[in-house]
Design a protein around this motif. Structure first.
Motif, PDB file in Angstrom:
ATOM      1  N   ASP A 143     105.067 -75.335  43.283  1.00 52.32           N
ATOM      2  CA  ASP A 143     106.319 -74.578  43.190  1.00 52.32           C
ATOM      3  C   ASP A 143     107.086 -74.539  44.507  1.00 52.32           C
ATOM      4  O   ASP A 143     108.026 -73.758  44.671  1.00 52.32           O
ATOM      5  CB  ASP A 143     106.041 -73.154  42.690  1.00 52.32           C
ATOM      6  CG  ASP A 143     105.239 -72.314  43.681  1.00 52.32           C
ATOM      7  OD1 ASP A 143     104.998 -72.764  44.817  1.00 52.32           O
ATOM      8  OD2 ASP A 143     104.835 -71.188  43.309  1.00 52.32           O
ATOM      9  N   GLY A 144     106.696 -75.407  45.444  1.00 54.31           N
ATOM     10  CA  GLY A 144     107.312 -75.403  46.760  1.00 54.31           C
ATOM     11  C   GLY A 144     106.488 -74.671  47.791  1.00 54.31           C
ATOM     12  O   GLY A 144     106.648 -74.880  48.995  1.00 54.31           O
ATOM     13  N   THR A 145     105.596 -73.810  47.321  1.00 52.87           N
ATOM     14  CA  THR A 145     104.697 -73.065  48.201  1.00 52.87           C
ATOM     15  C   THR A 145     103.248 -73.174  47.746  1.00 52.87           C
ATOM     16  O   THR A 145     102.362 -73.519  48.524  1.00 52.87           O
ATOM     17  CB  THR A 145     105.093 -71.579  48.248  1.00 52.87           C
ATOM     18  OG1 THR A 145     106.449 -71.458  48.692  1.00 52.87           O
ATOM     19  CG2 THR A 145     104.180 -70.807  49.200  1.00 52.87           C
ATOM     20  N   ASP A 146     103.007 -72.884  46.478  1.00 54.81           N
ATOM     21  CA  ASP A 146     101.657 -72.845  45.930  1.00 54.81           C
ATOM     22  C   ASP A 146     101.444 -73.921  44.870  1.00 54.81           C
ATOM     23  O   ASP A 146     102.401 -74.446  44.295  1.00 54.81           O
ATOM     24  CB  ASP A 146     101.365 -71.473  45.311  1.00 54.81           C
ATOM     25  CG  ASP A 146     101.377 -70.351  46.342  1.00 54.81           C
ATOM     26  OD1 ASP A 146     101.007 -70.611  47.508  1.00 54.81           O
ATOM     27  OD2 ASP A 146     101.772 -69.227  45.994  1.00 54.81           O
ATOM     28  N   PHE A 147     100.177 -74.195  44.597  1.00 54.02           N
ATOM     29  CA  PHE A 147      99.785 -75.116  43.545  1.00 54.02           C
ATOM     30  C   PHE A 147      99.352 -74.326  42.314  1.00 54.02           C
ATOM     31  O   PHE A 147      98.785 -73.235  42.418  1.00 54.02           O
ATOM     32  CB  PHE A 147      98.622 -76.003  44.011  1.00 54.02           C
ATOM     33  CG  PHE A 147      98.998 -76.981  45.076  1.00 54.02           C
ATOM     34  CD1 PHE A 147      99.515 -78.229  44.766  1.00 54.02           C
ATOM     35  CD2 PHE A 147      98.835 -76.659  46.421  1.00 54.02           C
ATOM     36  CE1 PHE A 147      99.868 -79.127  45.745  1.00 54.02           C
ATOM     37  CE2 PHE A 147      99.180 -77.546  47.417  1.00 54.02           C
ATOM     38  CZ  PHE A 147      99.705 -78.790  47.081  1.00 54.02           C
ATOM     39  N   TRP A 148      99.613 -74.919  41.147  1.00 59.34           N
ATOM     40  CA  TRP A 148      99.217 -74.331  39.870  1.00 59.34           C
ATOM     41  C   TRP A 148      98.451 -75.386  39.083  1.00 59.34           C
ATOM     42  O   TRP A 148      98.903 -76.524  38.963  1.00 59.34           O
ATOM     43  CB  TRP A 148     100.442 -73.862  39.078  1.00 59.34           C
ATOM     44  CG  TRP A 148     101.239 -72.808  39.786  1.00 59.34           C
ATOM     45  CD1 TRP A 148     102.173 -72.995  40.769  1.00 59.34           C
ATOM     46  CD2 TRP A 148     101.159 -71.397  39.582  1.00 59.34           C
ATOM     47  NE1 TRP A 148     102.689 -71.798  41.182  1.00 59.34           N
ATOM     48  CE2 TRP A 148     102.085 -70.789  40.463  1.00 59.34           C
ATOM     49  CE3 TRP A 148     100.418 -70.586  38.718  1.00 59.34           C
ATOM     50  CZ2 TRP A 148     102.277 -69.412  40.520  1.00 59.34           C
ATOM     51  CZ3 TRP A 148     100.596 -69.212  38.773  1.00 59.34           C
ATOM     52  CH2 TRP A 148     101.519 -68.644  39.672  1.00 59.34           C
ATOM     53  N   VAL A 149      97.301 -74.996  38.568  1.00 60.81           N
ATOM     54  CA  VAL A 149      96.433 -75.905  37.830  1.00 60.81           C
ATOM     55  C   VAL A 149      96.192 -75.352  36.435  1.00 60.81           C
ATOM     56  O   VAL A 149      95.942 -74.149  36.274  1.00 60.81           O
ATOM     57  CB  VAL A 149      95.085 -76.090  38.561  1.00 60.81           C
ATOM     58  CG1 VAL A 149      94.093 -76.859  37.695  1.00 60.81           C
ATOM     59  CG2 VAL A 149      95.300 -76.808  39.890  1.00 60.81           C
ATOM     60  N   VAL A 150      96.270 -76.236  35.431  1.00 60.29           N
ATOM     61  CA  VAL A 150      95.977 -75.839  34.058  1.00 60.29           C
ATOM     62  C   VAL A 150      94.639 -76.450  33.652  1.00 60.29           C
ATOM     63  O   VAL A 150      94.322 -77.583  34.037  1.00 60.29           O
ATOM     64  CB  VAL A 150      97.088 -76.271  33.080  1.00 60.29           C
ATOM     65  CG1 VAL A 150      97.233 -77.779  33.031  1.00 60.29           C
ATOM     66  CG2 VAL A 150      96.841 -75.717  31.683  1.00 60.29           C
ATOM     67  N   PHE A 153      94.036 -74.329  48.831  1.00 61.30           N
ATOM     68  CA  PHE A 153      93.353 -74.209  47.548  1.00 61.30           C
ATOM     69  C   PHE A 153      92.397 -73.026  47.496  1.00 61.30           C
ATOM     70  O   PHE A 153      91.310 -73.097  46.916  1.00 61.30           O
ATOM     71  CB  PHE A 153      92.662 -75.519  47.164  1.00 61.30           C
ATOM     72  CG  PHE A 153      93.623 -76.463  46.495  1.00 61.30           C
ATOM     73  CD1 PHE A 153      93.795 -76.451  45.128  1.00 61.30           C
ATOM     74  CD2 PHE A 153      94.404 -77.320  47.249  1.00 61.30           C
ATOM     75  CE1 PHE A 153      94.723 -77.291  44.514  1.00 61.30           C
ATOM     76  CE2 PHE A 153      95.326 -78.168  46.655  1.00 61.30           C
ATOM     77  CZ  PHE A 153      95.496 -78.143  45.281  1.00 61.30           C
ATOM     78  N   SER A 154      92.846 -71.924  48.093  1.00 59.97           N
ATOM     79  CA  SER A 154      92.191 -70.640  47.870  1.00 59.97           C
ATOM     80  C   SER A 154      92.842 -70.001  46.653  1.00 59.97           C
ATOM     81  O   SER A 154      94.077 -69.984  46.528  1.00 59.97           O
ATOM     82  CB  SER A 154      92.349 -69.722  49.090  1.00 59.97           C
ATOM     83  OG  SER A 154      91.692 -70.268  50.217  1.00 59.97           O
ATOM     84  N   LEU A 155      92.027 -69.478  45.744  1.00 61.98           N
ATOM     85  CA  LEU A 155      92.538 -68.919  44.499  1.00 61.98           C
ATOM     86  C   LEU A 155      93.331 -67.641  44.761  1.00 61.98           C
ATOM     87  O   LEU A 155      92.861 -66.728  45.432  1.00 61.98           O
ATOM     88  CB  LEU A 155      91.374 -68.622  43.541  1.00 61.98           C
ATOM     89  CG  LEU A 155      91.753 -68.072  42.170  1.00 61.98           C
ATOM     90  CD1 LEU A 155      92.580 -69.083  41.381  1.00 61.98           C
ATOM     91  CD2 LEU A 155      90.495 -67.680  41.392  1.00 61.98           C
ATOM     92  N   LEU A 156      94.554 -67.576  44.213  1.00 60.76           N
ATOM     93  CA  LEU A 156      95.413 -66.409  44.370  1.00 60.76           C
ATOM     94  C   LEU A 156      95.497 -65.585  43.093  1.00 60.76           C
ATOM     95  O   LEU A 156      95.523 -64.350  43.162  1.00 60.76           O
ATOM     96  CB  LEU A 156      96.824 -66.846  44.783  1.00 60.76           C
ATOM     97  CG  LEU A 156      96.952 -67.619  46.093  1.00 60.76           C
ATOM     98  CD1 LEU A 156      98.399 -68.060  46.307  1.00 60.76           C
ATOM     99  CD2 LEU A 156      96.469 -66.772  47.270  1.00 60.76           C
ATOM    100  N   SER A 157      95.563 -66.258  41.944  1.00 66.55           N
ATOM    101  CA  SER A 157      95.679 -65.534  40.674  1.00 66.55           C
ATOM    102  C   SER A 157      95.350 -66.483  39.533  1.00 66.55           C
ATOM    103  O   SER A 157      95.218 -67.699  39.734  1.00 66.55           O
ATOM    104  CB  SER A 157      97.085 -64.966  40.480  1.00 66.55           C
ATOM    105  OG  SER A 157      98.029 -66.009  40.268  1.00 66.55           O
ATOM    106  N   GLN A 158      95.248 -65.950  38.335  1.00 64.80           N
ATOM    107  CA  GLN A 158      95.079 -66.773  37.146  1.00 64.80           C
ATOM    108  C   GLN A 158      95.518 -65.977  35.926  1.00 64.80           C
ATOM    109  O   GLN A 158      95.569 -64.743  35.954  1.00 64.80           O
ATOM    110  CB  GLN A 158      93.623 -67.218  36.978  1.00 64.80           C
ATOM    111  CG  GLN A 158      92.634 -66.113  36.715  1.00 64.80           C
ATOM    112  CD  GLN A 158      91.208 -66.610  36.755  1.00 64.80           C
ATOM    113  OE1 GLN A 158      90.633 -66.743  37.852  1.00 64.80           O
ATOM    114  NE2 GLN A 158      90.629 -66.887  35.585  1.00 64.80           N
TER     115      GLN A 158
END
Length: 304
Positions: free
Chosen positions: A95-102, A116-121
């Motif tokens: 998103d320009g700052t963080d990565f999102w994985v499905v 790649f430290s987990l922030l939320s889910q």
């Protein structure tokens, strides 16, 4: 003064001088032309003034865009950087700052920072295999042809059904900022990549890939599309009209590659077989060994 007319765009006295990035110069400091501190394994030399040089005949992966102004050359190669996040990764976006994985395996979307430290889910619908970011929200597609729009807080904002397309078994999705439209890869009906508008109506653009497409991402610099094949274990570049270009292999990293994301010149590969994210970088440097026409010393190209 050496003759740099063939390779060198600005004069130099044999050191870093006024050499611009991507310019060439010899270092007239020894019989071999290799300055003290030159790394013969990589071809890299860091000058005392803080500039970076690569001996011609060498290229190196531009990991984390360390040399952003250097000319990119050749196919991407594994940068040596990977992250194991203990998740069966099916697709990835940024998103320009963080990565999102499905993950289809867990029916979750995961947010990670740049390390790649987990922030939320948050939980999502089953059979979801692809994810992309349109500048505002996340869009997650399932293999049956539905696309769901989520806020970054995991709130379901819209549900769409693909309309008018010619493919089936949709694996991945990528938002194209230059077109304000979405590309979807289809494993069924002939291995196609299709273009849809923001309401997910097919706009009539399809090309058939030479591989089984499981991942797709837009290259904003080259104005094309990279497609990941789970069968040939390659990532192939296509123009937006489907003209096939260069490709590189992801086979050596093993597992089961499932999705890709282009970020600032690098390709991030989501792997569901070994729970990892692998980074591939396009090399910088000049693969052709060159020598100065007057001194016969090797030329170095400035990369940073």
């Amino acid at each position: 003064m050496s003759n740099f007319s063939q390779y060198f765009p600005a004069s130099s006295g044999g050191g870093s001088g006024g050499t611009p990035i991507n310019g060439y110069t010899p270092f007239l400091v020894s019989a071999t032309g290799n300055p003290t501190g030159y790394d013969s394994a990589t071809g890299l030399y860091t000058h005392p003034d803080g500039t970076f040089w690569l001996k011609t005949g060498n290229t190196i992966a531009d990991t984390t865009s360390a040399y952003p102004s250097a000319t990119k050359t050749g196919n991407s190669i594994y940068s040596g950087t990977s992250y194991n996040n203990a998740i069966a990764n099916w697709d990835i976006t940024h998103d320009g700052t963080d990565f999102w994985v499905v993950s289809l395996t867990t029916n979750q979307v995961y947010q990670y920072d740049s390390s790649f430290s987990l922030l939320s889910q948050f939980a999502i619908a089953s059979n979801s295999t692809g994810i992309t970011w349109n500048g505002t929200n996340l869009f997650v597609n399932d293999i049956g042809g539905s696309v769901r729009e989520y806020t970054t807080a995991g709130v379901l904002a819209n549900t769409f059904t693909l309309s008018g397309g010619v493919g089936s078994t949709y694996q991945a999705i990528a938002y194209d900022t230059s077109l304000s439209q979405f590309w979807l890869s289809s494993q069924g009906s002939g291995n196609k990549v299709e273009l849809y508008d923001t309401s997910f109506n097919y706009v009539g653009t399809t090309f058939t890939t030479t591989v089984t497409p499981v991942g797709v991402t837009v290259d904003t610099q080259e104005n094309g599309i990279w497609v990941l094949s789970q069968t040939s274990l390659t990532v192939t570049f296509y123009s937006k009209t489907g003209v096939v270009g260069t490709n590189f292999s992801v086979a050596a990293q093993g597992g089961n590659p499932a999705g890709i994301m282009y970020v600032n010149g690098d390709i991030y590969q989501a792997n569901r077989g070994n729970n990892s994210i692998f980074i591939y970088s396009q090399p910088v440097g000049d693969a052709t060994a060159r020598t100065d026409t007057d001194s016969a010393q090797p030329l170095f190209t400035r990369i940073g």
